[in-house]
Scaffold this motif. Structure first.
Motif, PDB file in Angstrom:
ATOM      1  N   CYS A 177     -27.027   7.936 -12.136  1.00  0.00           N
ATOM      2  CA  CYS A 177     -27.815   8.221 -13.649  1.00  0.00           C
ATOM      3  C   CYS A 177     -28.070  10.414 -12.869  1.00  0.00           C
ATOM      4  O   CYS A 177     -28.119  10.531 -14.484  1.00  0.00           O
ATOM      5  CB  CYS A 177     -28.889   7.538 -13.458  1.00  0.00           C
TER       6      CYS A 177
ATOM      7  N   ASN B 279     -26.912  -1.770 -27.766  1.00  0.00           N
ATOM      8  CA  ASN B 279     -27.717  -0.896 -26.374  1.00  0.00           C
ATOM      9  C   ASN B 279     -27.520  -1.431 -25.021  1.00  0.00           C
ATOM     10  O   ASN B 279     -26.897  -2.070 -24.183  1.00  0.00           O
ATOM     11  CB  ASN B 279     -29.322  -2.481 -26.105  1.00  0.00           C
ATOM     12  N   GLU B 280     -27.636   0.190 -24.778  1.00  0.00           N
ATOM     13  CA  GLU B 280     -26.492   0.391 -23.687  1.00  0.00           C
ATOM     14  C   GLU B 280     -25.492  -0.754 -22.784  1.00  0.00           C
ATOM     15  O   GLU B 280     -24.951  -1.211 -21.695  1.00  0.00           O
ATOM     16  CB  GLU B 280     -27.458  -0.305 -21.818  1.00  0.00           C
TER      17      GLU B 280
ATOM     18  N   GLN C 124     -30.873   7.808 -26.451  1.00  0.00           N
ATOM     19  CA  GLN C 124     -31.220   7.965 -25.744  1.00  0.00           C
ATOM     20  C   GLN C 124     -32.459   7.706 -24.739  1.00  0.00           C
ATOM     21  O   GLN C 124     -32.981   6.961 -25.223  1.00  0.00           O
ATOM     22  CB  GLN C 124     -30.972   9.369 -25.281  1.00  0.00           C
ATOM     23  N   HIS C 125     -31.403   6.583 -23.303  1.00  0.00           N
ATOM     24  CA  HIS C 125     -32.702   5.915 -22.709  1.00  0.00           C
ATOM     25  C   HIS C 125     -32.917   7.032 -21.478  1.00  0.00           C
ATOM     26  O   HIS C 125     -31.813   7.699 -20.466  1.00  0.00           O
ATOM     27  CB  HIS C 125     -32.254   4.414 -21.935  1.00  0.00           C
TER      28      HIS C 125
ATOM     29  N   THR D 215     -31.530  -4.885 -23.539  1.00  0.00           N
ATOM     30  CA  THR D 215     -30.119  -5.554 -22.916  1.00  0.00           C
ATOM     31  C   THR D 215     -30.399  -7.035 -23.629  1.00  0.00           C
ATOM     32  O   THR D 215     -29.134  -7.356 -24.352  1.00  0.00           O
ATOM     33  CB  THR D 215     -30.555  -6.046 -21.452  1.00  0.00           C
TER      34      THR D 215
ATOM     35  N   MET E 264     -33.119  -2.095 -20.753  1.00  0.00           N
ATOM     36  CA  MET E 264     -33.557  -2.478 -19.471  1.00  0.00           C
ATOM     37  C   MET E 264     -34.467  -2.955 -18.813  1.00  0.00           C
ATOM     38  O   MET E 264     -35.333  -2.941 -18.999  1.00  0.00           O
ATOM     39  CB  MET E 264     -33.982  -0.343 -18.977  1.00  0.00           C
TER      40      MET E 264
ATOM     41  N   ARG F 284     -21.764   0.818 -20.487  1.00  0.00           N
ATOM     42  CA  ARG F 284     -22.350   1.097 -18.884  1.00  0.00           C
ATOM     43  C   ARG F 284     -22.476  -0.593 -18.001  1.00  0.00           C
ATOM     44  O   ARG F 284     -22.290  -1.691 -18.652  1.00  0.00           O
ATOM     45  CB  ARG F 284     -23.552   1.302 -18.719  1.00  0.00           C
TER      46      ARG F 284
ATOM     47  N   MET G 281     -26.426   4.109 -30.130  1.00  0.00           N
ATOM     48  CA  MET G 281     -26.038   4.302 -28.922  1.00  0.00           C
ATOM     49  C   MET G 281     -25.734   5.956 -28.147  1.00  0.00           C
ATOM     50  O   MET G 281     -24.424   5.180 -27.358  1.00  0.00           O
ATOM     51  CB  MET G 281     -26.247   3.318 -28.170  1.00  0.00           C
TER      52      MET G 281
ATOM     53  N   ALA H 257     -24.742   7.735 -24.079  1.00  0.00           N
ATOM     54  CA  ALA H 257     -24.691   7.697 -22.656  1.00  0.00           C
ATOM     55  C   ALA H 257     -25.626   7.964 -22.644  1.00  0.00           C
ATOM     56  O   ALA H 257     -25.684   9.131 -22.809  1.00  0.00           O
ATOM     57  CB  ALA H 257     -22.993   7.633 -21.936  1.00  0.00           C
ATOM     58  N   ASP H 258     -26.638   7.905 -21.445  1.00  0.00           N
ATOM     59  CA  ASP H 258     -27.653   8.999 -20.447  1.00  0.00           C
ATOM     60  C   ASP H 258     -27.171   8.962 -19.326  1.00  0.00           C
ATOM     61  O   ASP H 258     -27.549   9.726 -18.789  1.00  0.00           O
ATOM     62  CB  ASP H 258     -28.490   8.251 -20.711  1.00  0.00           C
TER      63      ASP H 258
END
Length: 505
Positions: free
Chosen positions: A9, A185-186, A257-258, A92, A1, A189, A222, A224-225
């Motif tokens: 969010c 990572n992520e 989760q983030h 990222t 991030m 999104r 990973m 989704a949050d």
């Protein structure tokens, strides 16, 4: 991030009942902790971790001239965080990090673009430098595998899986254990916005290659949050359920989760993020993972600065102030009461002037000093004990915090019950009394040590100078009555750790 607004969010899915054990009950002003002898879970030093973005780290805490991490940084981390996990090459950045560009003679390494805000002349803090650093500070290795390829293209997955296998061999030759291999990572999104099928297929190919080299490798997928794919009619819960279902036959039971919090409008209260985490636990079970096997790692968490756009940029310092310290402690305290959570990584290990620094170097200073959140994190770590006791919390809300409470706490012990620790946060501007209800200690009078990070206002930070240089400490006496009730007071706007022996001497 890195500096991306988490628009929307806040989860749109009603949380499952899994969060009831961590809810703060409404009570009178102050904090009441009802402690049973039931062990919720065990925790070790890996519960404390750092997200290590190699670009930010290299540009601040890496001494390019001496080719080493700044000594004041290594000293602090080695002293305060033995056994901590260091997540590399970060968030990222990991999606574009081709590890072979970061090894070999530094002078011969090529220029790379592994994030959207700077092109590095070369990666100097590469894989081997990272492994040396973790070894020097007695930390543990956590590696985020590249599932995408490069910042501007999706690489051939067979080539990427081959690179992953070579990485496992490279690290294996150094006989360094890897706690977990995290799968990207992520990728759900923003610019990537992968479907769960794309993620599952590429993750399975990379996992197969890694397992051929190391059959005992352990992976974390990973989830989704937030509802990043709402434009497709897919919410986070649906995405996560499909992901868990797609990976269960590959033996995946643990997920990442983030969680970013306490900075409206895009950083909701801690309770919102915990509700989402509980929903994700339910999603994993719905996807077919046996409830007893479900595990979660919070591989990034921090306070999110308030506002959006330029207002957000002006509020970067909120990510490194006392308010951020209270938020991170609140989140960690809450996760201790969730048996599924195995560890938390604070974002982010760097020393830049941007958001989320763990160290600061004011203009003209020759050395870095710790941020306020890092001091609070160290306070929690020093009072860590291995067993978490079931702790029911009641609190008023004189602070008017959006989560609906002003204080929260958790209690830990060791196996023979000879030691106890209490972590607590107080979000109110006034001192708060904590009531411990511990029947097992009825009638005992015990000496205790209380350490706290606190201040008159939550905006205190160490960016320009070290206003807070560590916890304030005092000795107090705990007198448990015949019912096992004792009381003590914590400072305004505080993170505190209370430690005491369970027997008189």
């Amino acid at each position: 991030m890195l500096g991306l607004a988490l628009v929307g969010c806040k989860s749109t899915v009603a949380p499952s009942g899994d969060c009831k054990p961590v809810a703060v009950n409404k009570g009178a002003d102050g904090l009441s902790l009802m402690v049973s002898d039931k062990v919720v879970k065990s925790m070790g030093p890996e519960y404390f971790g750092f997200n290590l973005e190699n670009s930010e780290f290299q540009l601040s805490l890496w001494d390019a001239e001496r080719q080493q991490v700044r000594p004041e940084v290594t000293r602090f981390l080695k002293q305060h965080f033995p056994g901590a996990v260091y997540r590399y090459p970060g968030g990222t950045t990991a999606n574009y990090h081709r590890w072979k560009t970061s090894v070999g003679k530094v002078a011969t390494r090529k220029s790379v673009r592994i994030n959207d805000w700077i092109e590095l002349p070369r990666i100097e803090f590469g894989v081997d430098e990272y492994l040396d650093f973790v070894g020097e500070i007695n930390g543990q290795v956590w590696y985020v595998l590249n599932l995408k390829g490069d910042i501007d293209r999706l690489a051939d997955i067979d080539k990427l899986s081959g690179e992953a296998a070579d990485l496992v061999r490279h690290i294996g030759e150094r006989k360094v254990p890897v706690v977990r291999w995290e799968l990207g990572n992520e990728l759900d999104r923003f610019e990537e916005k992968w479907t769960s099928d794309l993620y599952v297929n590429r993750a399975q190919t990379v996992m197969a290659a890694v397992r051929k080299v190391d059959p005992k490798a352990r992976f974390v997928a990973m989830m989704a949050d937030f509802d990043a794919q709402s434009d497709r009619g897919i919410n986070a819960s649906q995405y996560n359920t499909a992901l868990a279902k797609g990976l269960k036959d590959s033996g995946i039971t643990e997920f990442a989760q983030h969680l970013y919090y306490d900075g409206e409008p895009d950083g909701p209260p801690v309770t919102n993020r915990i509700d989402h985490l509980c929903q994700s636990i339910a999603d994993a079970e719905k996807g077919g993972v046996p409830a007893k096997d479900v595990g979660f790692w919070v591989t990034e968490h921090a306070r999110w600065p308030e506002g959006q756009g330029e207002a957000w940029n002006r509020n970067w310092r909120q990510s490194g102030d006392l308010g951020a310290s209270i938020g991170l402690a609140d989140l960690i305290i809450t996760t201790t009461q969730l048996p599924q959570v195995k560890g938390t990584d604070l974002h982010a290990l760097h020393g830049s002037t941007g958001p989320w620094p763990m160290f600061h170097q004011p203009e003209g200073a020759s050395a870095y000093h710790p941020s306020v959140p890092l001091h609070a994190y160290a306070l929690l770590r020093e009072t860590l004990l291995p067993q978490v006791l079931e702790t029911k919390t009641s609190s008023g809300n004189p602070s008017s915090y959006g989560g609906g409470y002003s204080a929260r706490g958790t209690v830990m012990t060791n196996q023979d019950r000879s030691r106890y620790s209490v972590w607590a946060v107080n979000r109110d501007k006034a001192a708060t009394e904590i009531t411990l209800n511990m029947p097992a200690l009825a009638g005992k009078t015990l000496k205790a040590n209380l350490a706290s990070i606190s201040g008159g206002v939550t905006q205190i930070n160490n960016y320009d100078r070290q206003i807070i240089d560590g916890p304030k400490r005092q000795s107090i006496q705990l007198s448990f009555d015949a019912q096992g009730v004792a009381r003590y007071t914590v400072a305004p706007n505080s993170v505190s750790g209370l430690s005491f022996a369970g027997t008189t001497r």
